[in-house]
Design a protein around this motif. Structure first.
Motif, PDB file in Angstrom:
ATOM      1  N   ARG A 150      -2.657 -13.391  18.540  1.00 11.20           N
ATOM      2  CA  ARG A 150      -3.506 -12.316  19.036  1.00 11.20           C
ATOM      3  C   ARG A 150      -2.639 -11.142  19.456  1.00 11.20           C
ATOM      4  O   ARG A 150      -1.620 -11.311  20.108  1.00 11.20           O
TER       5      ARG A 150
ATOM      6  N   SER B 202      -5.917  -6.964  21.973  1.00  6.99           N
ATOM      7  CA  SER B 202      -7.002  -7.940  22.035  1.00  6.99           C
ATOM      8  C   SER B 202      -6.997  -8.679  23.366  1.00  6.99           C
ATOM      9  O   SER B 202      -8.047  -8.875  23.987  1.00  6.99           O
TER      10      SER B 202
ATOM     11  N   SER C 231     -14.389  -6.706  -2.269  1.00  3.19           N
ATOM     12  CA  SER C 231     -13.610  -7.733  -1.581  1.00  3.19           C
ATOM     13  C   SER C 231     -13.588  -9.044  -2.361  1.00  3.19           C
ATOM     14  O   SER C 231     -14.561  -9.399  -3.018  1.00  3.19           O
TER      15      SER C 231
ATOM     16  N   LEU D 292      -3.059 -18.157  13.972  1.00  4.65           N
ATOM     17  CA  LEU D 292      -3.251 -16.738  14.274  1.00  4.65           C
ATOM     18  C   LEU D 292      -2.614 -16.351  15.596  1.00  4.65           C
ATOM     19  O   LEU D 292      -2.653 -17.112  16.565  1.00  4.65           O
TER      20      LEU D 292
ATOM     21  N   VAL E 171      -3.130  -4.054   0.586  1.00  5.74           N
ATOM     22  CA  VAL E 171      -3.145  -4.976   1.721  1.00  5.74           C
ATOM     23  C   VAL E 171      -1.836  -5.747   1.712  1.00  5.74           C
ATOM     24  O   VAL E 171      -1.509  -6.408   0.723  1.00  5.74           O
TER      25      VAL E 171
ATOM     26  N   ASP F  91     -10.341  -1.103   6.976  1.00  5.71           N
ATOM     27  CA  ASP F  91      -9.153  -1.747   6.432  1.00  5.71           C
ATOM     28  C   ASP F  91      -9.295  -3.263   6.504  1.00  5.71           C
ATOM     29  O   ASP F  91      -9.956  -3.805   7.392  1.00  5.71           O
ATOM     30  N   SER F  92      -8.644  -3.935   5.581  1.00  2.00           N
ATOM     31  CA  SER F  92      -8.663  -5.386   5.528  1.00  2.00           C
ATOM     32  C   SER F  92      -7.782  -5.960   6.631  1.00  2.00           C
ATOM     33  O   SER F  92      -6.823  -5.332   7.078  1.00  2.00           O
ATOM     34  N   ASP F  93      -8.104  -7.188   7.051  1.00  2.00           N
ATOM     35  CA  ASP F  93      -7.183  -7.922   7.920  1.00  2.00           C
ATOM     36  C   ASP F  93      -5.908  -8.181   7.128  1.00  2.00           C
ATOM     37  O   ASP F  93      -5.911  -8.158   5.894  1.00  2.00           O
ATOM     38  N   THR F  94      -4.817  -8.469   7.828  1.00  2.49           N
ATOM     39  CA  THR F  94      -3.538  -8.654   7.145  1.00  2.49           C
ATOM     40  C   THR F  94      -2.857  -9.969   7.489  1.00  2.49           C
ATOM     41  O   THR F  94      -1.756 -10.223   7.016  1.00  2.49           O
ATOM     42  N   GLU F  95      -3.499 -10.799   8.308  1.00  2.00           N
ATOM     43  CA  GLU F  95      -2.868 -12.054   8.707  1.00  2.00           C
ATOM     44  C   GLU F  95      -3.790 -13.220   8.381  1.00  2.00           C
ATOM     45  O   GLU F  95      -4.912 -13.295   8.879  1.00  2.00           O
TER      46      GLU F  95
ATOM     47  N   PHE G  93      -9.460 -16.702   3.345  1.00  6.51           N
ATOM     48  CA  PHE G  93      -9.164 -15.347   3.822  1.00  6.51           C
ATOM     49  C   PHE G  93      -9.811 -14.319   2.911  1.00  6.51           C
ATOM     50  O   PHE G  93      -9.739 -14.435   1.689  1.00  6.51           O
TER      51      PHE G  93
END
Length: 193
Positions: free
Chosen positions: A148, A152, A101, A146, A138, A22-26, A33
């Motif tokens: 965390r 994490s 992508s 960012l 997405v 899955d893609s990052d979302t932030e 990005f």
């Protein structure tokens, strides 16, 4: 390969593998990005040709609109809001795409919204063709910096705790072994006298 062949010479040539993640979302405002869209082909020996279409819908828009199209090894930006800000970051040098992508340059708060990737793949067999489609969505959130996640942070803390714990255990083992060797050496000296 015979059972007597050393393992060093027993290596076989293997091809790469495809994994759908899955893609990052932030995204961080002002940075770049990557919007990830991976659609793996299950049978590598089957010839195929694919195209990728990306759509975008902001929270205040009723419908999504096409922003990017990639086919025949060429990309085309379809929405003027993204002019000079989108770049193809997927499979290169092939019509048999597996990674669709794209990369957004200089992210703005206006980029927050829903991005949808449509993969269209035509599989070519000896006597017929089959079309396979896949869709990935997405939900992108643009932030000033960012954040965390708790997982994490906990994993990093546990990593350092493990490192310190293992170093302490190693120190204890070294002291134990040193004492045991020293005691055996003293015992050998006493016996020799």
């Amino acid at each position: 390969i015979s059972p007597l062949t050393p393992p060093l010479f027993a290596a076989r040539v293997c091809g790469g593998a495809c994994v759908e993640v899955d893609s990052d979302t932030e995204a961080v405002v002002g940075d770049g990005f990557q919007l990830g869209c991976i659609y793996c082909k299950m049978r590598g020996e089957v010839r195929a040709k694919a195209s990728v279409d990306w759509y975008y819908r902001s929270s205040d828009e009723p419908e999504k609109g096409e922003i990017y199209r990639y086919q025949n090894q060429r990309g085309e930006i379809m929405d003027p809001r993204f002019e000079d800000r989108l770049a193809w970051n997927g499979s290169k040098g092939t019509d048999d795409l597996q990674d669709g992508s794209i990369y957004i340059l200089n992210v703005t708060y206006n980029d927050t919204g829903t991005y949808t990737c449509y993969f269209t793949r035509t599989l070519t067999y000896n006597y017929y063709e089959v079309q396979a489609n896949n869709t990935k969505t997405v939900q992108l959130n643009v932030v000033s910096r960012l954040t965390r996640g708790m997982a994490s942070i906990l994993s990093e803390v546990m990593m350092y705790v493990s490192i310190v714990g293992l170093q302490f255990w190693l120190l204890v083992e070294m002291i134990y072994c040193y004492r045991k060797i020293a005691a055996a050496g003293e015992e050998a000296l006493r016996e020799s006298e």
